[in-house]
Design an enzyme around this catalytic site. Sequence first.
Site, short mmCIF file in Angstrom:
data_model
loop_
_atom_site.label_atom_id
_atom_site.label_comp_id
_atom_site.label_asym_id
_atom_site.label_seq_id
_atom_site.Cartn_x
_atom_site.Cartn_y
_atom_site.Cartn_z
N ASP A 121 37.19 -12.63 33.16
CA ASP A 121 38.00 -11.87 34.12
C ASP A 121 37.75 -10.38 34.04
O ASP A 121 38.37 -9.60 34.78
CB ASP A 121 39.50 -12.18 33.93
CG ASP A 121 39.97 -11.95 32.51
OD1 ASP A 121 39.12 -11.80 31.61
OD2 ASP A 121 41.19 -11.93 32.28
N GLY A 161 44.66 -9.63 23.76
CA GLY A 161 45.84 -8.91 24.22
C GLY A 161 46.16 -7.77 23.28
O GLY A 161 45.47 -7.55 22.27
N HIS A 206 40.44 -11.19 18.17
CA HIS A 206 40.44 -9.75 18.47
C HIS A 206 41.21 -9.04 17.35
O HIS A 206 42.41 -9.28 17.17
CB HIS A 206 41.14 -9.47 19.80
CG HIS A 206 40.28 -9.68 21.01
ND1 HIS A 206 39.93 -10.92 21.47
CD2 HIS A 206 39.71 -8.78 21.87
CE1 HIS A 206 39.18 -10.79 22.56
NE2 HIS A 206 39.04 -9.50 22.82
N GLU A 241 40.63 -3.29 16.79
CA GLU A 241 40.22 -2.50 17.95
C GLU A 241 41.22 -1.37 18.16
O GLU A 241 40.91 -0.20 17.98
CB GLU A 241 40.11 -3.37 19.19
CG GLU A 241 39.68 -2.62 20.44
CD GLU A 241 39.71 -3.50 21.68
OE1 GLU A 241 39.13 -3.08 22.70
OE2 GLU A 241 40.33 -4.58 21.66
N ASP A 272 31.96 -6.81 26.43
CA ASP A 272 33.41 -6.92 26.56
C ASP A 272 33.80 -7.16 28.01
O ASP A 272 34.05 -8.29 28.41
CB ASP A 272 34.11 -5.69 25.98
CG ASP A 272 35.57 -5.96 25.64
OD1 ASP A 272 35.98 -7.14 25.61
OD2 ASP A 272 36.30 -4.99 25.39
#
Length: 364
Positions: A24, A180, A207, A210, A299
């Site tokens: 997406d 998220g 994730h 970050e 990414d």
Amino acid sequence: MAGNPLDADVVRRAPKVLLHDHLDGGLRPATVAELAAEIGHKLPVADPADLGRWFREAADSGSLVRYLETFDHTVAVMQHASALTRVARECVEDLAADGVVYAEVRWAPEQHLQQGLTLDEAVAAVQQGFEEGVAAAGNGQRIVVRQLLTAMRHQARSMEIAELAVAWRDRGVAGFDIAGAEAGFPPTRHLDAFEYLQRENAHFTIHAGEAFGLPSIWQAIQWCGADRLGHGVRIIDDITIDADGTAELGRLAQYVRDKRIPLEMAPFSNLQTGAAASIAEHPLGLLTQLRFRVTVNTDNRLMSDTSMTKEMVALSEAFGYDLDDLRWFTINAMKSAFLPFEERLALIDGVIKPGYASPVGETT
């Protein structure tokens, strides 16, 4: 690692491996515009060229939270099976054209059910698109693509998505992920899902590191058992450079390097989210020098207006990397893929190593 910056055409012809790319976050602007028109979704701007610029500028805020808001529009136009299939097919076509020979593309099925799709139907639609894209690539541009199913860390469906990933693992799904905003949503909130995946001998990445620091990385590895770290940029916080230039690794950084835990780094995205100040100052440079298991990724190609070629050319310009260095990043990524060992080896020996033979990409 030195030399003149590499030419983009040379880099484009070289085989590349992509482990961290969001479905997406990689739509073509024209596709977003067309799909939005079909369902009556209002976009900030209508013209595809202007829309592409809007996505890049909106994401270029230095805030991960603001960056994630741009996905409201892409997710909105991906609520029907036909749209998911189209986006997935175009994703593969774009990656193949960029010289990617293996890709794991992640997305969150739970975000694509607003128009009545079931989780299984959504995964099937994306898988159909990937298979169509592989078939359409043609022209000798071999590419293997697998899905990574993502659960949103601020929601409570991680076990359900983990079970979905296991159910589909022999039908195109390579593994699981959570994504998220990190702050306030530690990976340990989803510990039951990770324990389930470990019992099922399934692969997963998280994730971590970050927008949040070392505690996020530590939890992802030591509590949850992550095979890889999505970004992992903040591992640099556990490394000290002495006055004489010697790097001193803290215990967590030492563990990550010793265990060869892959770091899924995406330089341009990290700049946009504030995880790095510039390409030249990106922690990737030091981590590569210290021989961490560094991989290069895109990414979100739409939001960062990027590609694997752009990422690698930028690194060549910033750090003087040559083709041997890009080969090292690529083999790092292929070694770290959620693919059976014999399939990884076949791609390394049969595609990647020959593809970096001099001169790169020479046709016969």
